[in-house]
Every structure is written in C-alpha cells, then in structure tokens.
Write a protein that holds these residues in place. Structure first.
Motif, mmCIF file in Angstrom:
data_model
loop_
_atom_site.group_PDB
_atom_site.id
_atom_site.type_symbol
_atom_site.label_atom_id
_atom_site.label_comp_id
_atom_site.label_asym_id
_atom_site.label_seq_id
_atom_site.Cartn_x
_atom_site.Cartn_y
_atom_site.Cartn_z
ATOM 1 N N LEU A 93 0.813 -1.219 0.000
ATOM 2 C CA LEU A 93 0.000 0.000 0.000
ATOM 3 C C LEU A 93 0.847 1.271 0.000
ATOM 4 O O LEU A 93 1.950 1.298 0.539
ATOM 5 N N ASP A 94 0.281 2.320 -0.592
ATOM 6 C CA ASP A 94 0.903 3.635 -0.589
ATOM 7 C C ASP A 94 0.281 4.431 0.551
ATOM 8 O O ASP A 94 -0.925 4.672 0.563
ATOM 9 N N PHE A 95 1.078 4.846 1.503
ATOM 10 C CA PHE A 95 0.584 5.562 2.669
ATOM 11 C C PHE A 95 0.865 7.061 2.605
ATOM 12 O O PHE A 95 0.582 7.780 3.560
ATOM 13 N N LYS A 96 1.395 7.539 1.492
ATOM 14 C CA LYS A 96 1.790 8.942 1.379
ATOM 15 C C LYS A 96 0.622 9.866 1.724
ATOM 16 O O LYS A 96 -0.453 9.767 1.145
ATOM 17 N N ASN A 97 0.878 10.741 2.695
ATOM 18 C CA ASN A 97 -0.092 11.738 3.155
ATOM 19 C C ASN A 97 -1.375 11.141 3.721
ATOM 20 O O ASN A 97 -2.416 11.794 3.720
ATOM 21 N N LYS A 98 -1.324 9.918 4.212
ATOM 22 C CA LYS A 98 -2.491 9.271 4.810
ATOM 23 C C LYS A 98 -2.393 9.303 6.327
ATOM 24 O O LYS A 98 -1.309 9.160 6.892
ATOM 25 N N ASN A 99 -3.545 9.482 6.972
ATOM 26 C CA ASN A 99 -3.646 9.266 8.401
ATOM 27 C C ASN A 99 -3.885 7.777 8.585
ATOM 28 O O ASN A 99 -4.809 7.223 7.973
ATOM 29 N N VAL A 100 -3.059 7.140 9.380
ATOM 30 C CA VAL A 100 -3.131 5.686 9.533
ATOM 31 C C VAL A 100 -3.380 5.335 11.001
ATOM 32 O O VAL A 100 -2.775 5.915 11.910
ATOM 33 N N TYR A 101 -4.286 4.390 11.188
ATOM 34 C CA TYR A 101 -4.618 3.854 12.504
ATOM 35 C C TYR A 101 -4.355 2.358 12.437
ATOM 36 O O TYR A 101 -4.768 1.703 11.473
ATOM 37 N N VAL A 102 -3.684 1.832 13.438
ATOM 38 C CA VAL A 102 -3.311 0.413 13.433
ATOM 39 C C VAL A 102 -4.031 -0.291 14.568
ATOM 40 O O VAL A 102 -4.003 0.172 15.717
ATOM 41 N N PHE A 103 -4.680 -1.415 14.233
ATOM 42 C CA PHE A 103 -5.324 -2.211 15.279
ATOM 43 C C PHE A 103 -4.897 -3.661 15.142
ATOM 44 O O PHE A 103 -4.728 -4.181 14.046
ATOM 45 N N LEU A 104 -4.669 -4.281 16.292
ATOM 46 C CA LEU A 104 -4.200 -5.665 16.338
ATOM 47 C C LEU A 104 -5.047 -6.475 17.305
ATOM 48 O O LEU A 104 -5.598 -5.944 18.269
ATOM 49 N N THR A 105 -5.110 -7.770 17.040
ATOM 50 C CA THR A 105 -5.681 -8.716 17.986
ATOM 51 C C THR A 105 -4.577 -9.702 18.342
ATOM 52 O O THR A 105 -3.692 -9.980 17.534
ATOM 53 N N GLN A 106 -4.645 -10.200 19.562
ATOM 54 C CA GLN A 106 -3.644 -11.179 19.996
ATOM 55 C C GLN A 106 -4.162 -11.950 21.190
ATOM 56 O O GLN A 106 -4.975 -11.446 21.961
ATOM 57 N N ALA A 107 -3.679 -13.175 21.334
ATOM 58 C CA ALA A 107 -4.075 -14.010 22.461
ATOM 59 C C ALA A 107 -3.288 -13.650 23.726
ATOM 60 O O ALA A 107 -3.759 -13.865 24.828
ATOM 61 N N ASP A 108 -2.119 -13.081 23.559
ATOM 62 C CA ASP A 108 -1.276 -12.680 24.680
ATOM 63 C C ASP A 108 -1.896 -11.471 25.389
ATOM 64 O O ASP A 108 -2.580 -10.666 24.771
ATOM 65 N N ASP A 109 -1.628 -11.332 26.686
ATOM 66 C CA ASP A 109 -2.222 -10.228 27.429
ATOM 67 C C ASP A 109 -1.301 -9.024 27.619
ATOM 68 O O ASP A 109 -1.647 -8.076 28.299
ATOM 69 N N LYS A 110 -0.113 -9.050 27.002
ATOM 70 C CA LYS A 110 0.768 -7.886 27.134
ATOM 71 C C LYS A 110 0.703 -7.030 25.866
ATOM 72 O O LYS A 110 0.483 -7.537 24.764
#
Length: 165
Positions: A93-110
């Motif tokens: 993907l091209d992210f130039k001049n984009k506002n980006v939000y990152v979300f993750l899921t994980q089984a670990d609690d840290k």
C-alpha cells in the motif's frame, strides 16, 4: 473524510474488530486474503515467517488507497510479530499523506509494543502518519463477541474523534 479498513483475519477476531470499526466510522472494509491459508503444520510455518519478517502471498486487492483520507490497518500478532499477510499489506500500500490507525488482535495479554513500533516505522517510511494504535486481547480458538469488543473499540474511536455523523 473517507475511511478504509484493510485487515487480515485468520480466526475471525480481527474481522470482528474491523467490522465494528467500520460500523462506527462508516468505513469501507477490505479483507486481505492469502493465496493459500495456513493449516495446522502450515500455521507453524506462518509463525516462523512472521518471526523473520516474510510477506505472505496475498490475493490482488480491489481498491485504490488513493481514494481514502484515513486508513485503518488491522491484523493479528503471530509469534510476537506482525503476521505475514500484514507484512504484505504494508509492503503493497501507498501511505503517502495518509492518516493511519493500526489495530491488532492477539491471544497474549501484554501490549504488543514492538509490533506497533515495527508497523509504525514501515508506514512512516512510506509517507504515512500513524495517528494511533489499538489492540484487543482475544482467544485463538473462539471469536470475540460483539459485546466483548464494542466498548473498547468505541472508546478508541471516540479518543480519536472518528465517529461518523
């Protein structure tokens, strides 16, 4: 502002979060799919691939990132690293001049701080501005329910003033 939610979900947990985000911000959903999904022994190879930073082989996407102002990138943590499909998304993907939000899921609690740092670095190298990150703990063998994720996702969206109106 046009919003795009791009995500990879093997077990359905990341997809559940992506759908909740989409509902709240009126965003377009695009699920990234591997050409061949990992199964049992293949999952071990996928985890090793994420450990060494490989890109998964993903199917061709049907959208143009240039049409969007905000991009939400979602995936799950594999062996303490970003998954190979997320690596491929970040590479393609091209992210130039984009506002980006990152979300993750994980089984670990840290908190997956190292994973976020890695993803933020790659987005910023491609001209994007990571506004915020978010993760939610899930279970590998069951999909998180709407009731379990609704409030944490709503809190994150409200924190970033992204509710569609």
């Amino acid at each position: 502002m046009k919003n795009l939610i791009v995500f990879y979900s093997l077990t359905g947990n990341t997809e559940a979060v992506a759908k909740e985000i989409s509902k709240l911000i009126d965003g377009d959903l695009r699920k990234i799919e591997l050409v061949s999904e990992p199964k049992s022994a293949g999952f071990a190879w996928a985890a090793i691939g994420s450990l060494i930073g490989l890109n998964g082989k993903i199917k061709k996407s049907d959208f143009s990132a240039s049409e969007y102002d905000n991009m939400f990138i979602g995936g799950q943590v594999w062996a303490g690293h970003s998954s190979t499909p997320v690596n491929a998304i970040l590479s393609s993907l091209d992210f130039k001049n984009k506002n980006v939000y990152v979300f993750l899921t994980q089984a670990d609690d840290k908190e997956p701080g190292a994973v976020f740092k890695s993803i933020v670095s790659r987005v910023e190298k491609k001209g994007g501005n990571v506004i915020d990150t978010f993760y939610i703990q899930t279970q590998m063998k069951s999909v998180i329910t709407s009731e379990q994720l609704k409030q944490p996702v709503l809190d994150w969206i409200n924190k970033n003033n992204l509710i569609s109106g």
